[in-house]
Design an enzyme around this catalytic site. Structure first.
Site, PDB file in Angstrom:
ATOM      1  N   SER A   1       3.296  -2.243  10.244  1.00 20.52           N
ATOM      2  CA  SER A   1       4.747  -2.264  10.485  1.00 20.52           C
ATOM      3  C   SER A   1       5.407  -3.585  10.093  1.00 20.52           C
ATOM      4  O   SER A   1       6.314  -4.072  10.771  1.00 20.52           O
ATOM      5  CB  SER A   1       5.065  -1.907  11.944  1.00 20.52           C
TER       6      SER A   1
ATOM      7  N   GLY B   1       2.210   2.163  10.850  1.00 12.05           N
ATOM      8  CA  GLY B   1       3.122   3.303  10.749  1.00 12.05           C
ATOM      9  C   GLY B   1       3.797   3.663  12.059  1.00 12.05           C
ATOM     10  O   GLY B   1       4.395   4.721  12.194  1.00 12.05           O
TER      11      GLY B   1
ATOM     12  N   GLU C   1      -6.967   4.440   7.622  1.00  9.90           N
ATOM     13  CA  GLU C   1      -6.851   5.882   7.371  1.00  9.90           C
ATOM     14  C   GLU C   1      -8.132   6.424   6.746  1.00  9.90           C
ATOM     15  O   GLU C   1      -8.536   7.559   6.992  1.00  9.90           O
ATOM     16  CB  GLU C   1      -5.613   6.152   6.501  1.00  9.90           C
TER      17      GLU C   1
ATOM     18  N   HIS D   1      -9.594   0.957   4.617  1.00 10.23           N
ATOM     19  CA  HIS D   1      -8.314   1.143   5.309  1.00 10.23           C
ATOM     20  C   HIS D   1      -8.524   2.025   6.548  1.00 10.23           C
ATOM     21  O   HIS D   1      -9.358   2.924   6.538  1.00 10.23           O
ATOM     22  CB  HIS D   1      -7.290   1.770   4.364  1.00 10.23           C
TER      23      HIS D   1
ATOM     24  N   GLU E   1      -5.597  -5.170  10.162  1.00  5.60           N
ATOM     25  CA  GLU E   1      -4.570  -4.147  10.418  1.00  5.60           C
ATOM     26  C   GLU E   1      -4.883  -3.441  11.732  1.00  5.60           C
ATOM     27  O   GLU E   1      -5.666  -2.476  11.748  1.00  5.60           O
ATOM     28  CB  GLU E   1      -4.556  -3.121   9.279  1.00  5.60           C
TER      29      GLU E   1
ATOM     30  N   ASN F   1       0.866  -1.182   0.000  1.00  2.87           N
ATOM     31  CA  ASN F   1       0.000   0.000   0.000  1.00  2.87           C
ATOM     32  C   ASN F   1       0.899   1.226   0.000  1.00  2.87           C
ATOM     33  O   ASN F   1       1.473   1.582   1.024  1.00  2.87           O
ATOM     34  CB  ASN F   1      -0.905  -0.043   1.247  1.00  2.87           C
TER      35      ASN F   1
HETATM   36  P1  13P Z   1       2.891   0.344   7.681  1.00  4.90           P
HETATM   37  O1  13P Z   1       3.415  -0.937   7.087  1.00  4.90           O
HETATM   38  O2  13P Z   1       3.605   1.562   7.224  1.00  4.90           O
HETATM   39  O3  13P Z   1       2.755   0.238   9.184  1.00  4.90           O
HETATM   40  O4  13P Z   1       1.389   0.512   7.128  1.00  4.90           O
HETATM   41  C1  13P Z   1       0.528  -0.563   7.181  1.00  4.90           C
HETATM   42  C2  13P Z   1      -0.670  -0.257   6.376  1.00  4.90           C
HETATM   43  O5  13P Z   1      -1.445   0.608   6.699  1.00  4.90           O
HETATM   44  C3  13P Z   1      -0.875  -1.018   5.143  1.00  4.90           C
HETATM   45  O6  13P Z   1      -2.118  -0.766   4.591  1.00  4.90           O
END
Ligand code: 13P
Length: 247
Positions: free
Chosen positions: A210, A170, A96, A94, A164, A10
């Site tokens: 992560s 992140g 976000e 997602h 997730e 992603n």
């Molecule tokens: P990171 O791997 O940067 O933690 O992000 C995970 C993510 O949101 C994948 O969709």
């Protein structure tokens, strides 16, 4: 039948024409395990560019779409448009989208339903916040999110479920292999009881949060972890090692 290992990258809101070209060249060189399904999630403005650059073993996903085919929805893109540029996957729900842009369980469900009806395959994301985990509500939250999504799914072979945990995205804080396995197993049991044992057995449940080359192998060894959705590390050469985590 064994579930094919699935690794999604992603890219989030990252990239440029030049950087995308470099990254795709690196992935094309791989080598990528042919037993892994690889899908990269690209900002919508670059979908066409990346689609024309990728070799056949790499698939492309949009990172979001709206729930109707066309109309007065300024700034949105539809599954029909995604298909029109020969892209056949979309990431929906997602964290976000849920937490930064305020998308509800219901709107995510409707988007999943419309994307599937239009012939896209869907990476559907779920996951709990830190305070929900600390309150012992992880299972309750992910079951609630999965239930709403499931109400809009007729054909589970077109869906990959991405767990997730929001606290791991992140942050550099990965769920331990045991924490990931525990939730994946609970989700598979939920699918078995609420959809069917066949769907539970065949649906890929992937982990995101992560994931790096350093932790991918141990996570990938868990019996209900069928792959990853990778953020930050999907922009780096180590993405190749994550794709190859089962080798
Ligand atoms: P990171 O791997 O940067 O933690 O992000 C995970 C993510 O949101 C994948 O969709």
């Amino acid at each position: 039948m064994a579930r094919k290992f699935f690794v999604g990258g992603n890219w989030k809101m990252n990239g440029s024409k030049a950087a995308n070209t470099d990254l795709v060249q690196l992935l094309a060189k791989g080598p990528l395990d042919p037993n892994t399904e690889v899908v990269i999630g690209v900002p919508s403005i670059y979908l066409s560019q990346v689609r024309t650059l990728v070799p056949e073993n790499i698939h492309v996903a949009a990172q979001n779409c709206y729930k109707v085919a066309k109309g007065a929805f300024t700034g949105e893109i539809s599954p029909a448009m995604i298909k029109d540029v020969n892209v056949d996957w979309v990431i929906l729900g997602h964290s976000e989208r849920r937490n930064v842009f305020g998308e509800s369980d219901q709107v995510i469900g409707e988007k999943v339903g419309h994307a599937l009806d239009e012939g896209l395959k869907v990476i559907a994301c779920i996951g709990e916040l830190l305070e929900e985990r600390e309150a012992g509500k992880t299972a309750e939250v992910v079951f609630r999110q999965t239930k709403v999504i499931s109400g809009f799914v007729k054909d589970w072979s077109k869906v990959v479920l991405a767990y997730e945990p929001v606290w791991a995205i992140g942050t550099g804080k990965t769920a331990s292999p045991q924490q990931a396995q525990e939730v994946h197993e609970q989700l598979r049991n939920w699918l078995s009881e609420n959809i069917s044992p066949e769907v539970a057995q065949s649906t890929r449940i992937i982990y995101g949060g992560s994931v790096t080359a350093a932790n991918a192998k141990e996570l990938a060894s868990q019996k209900d972890v069928d792959g990853f959705l990778v953020g930050g590390a999907s922009l780096k050469p180590e993405f190749v090692q994550i794709v190859n985590a089962r080798q």
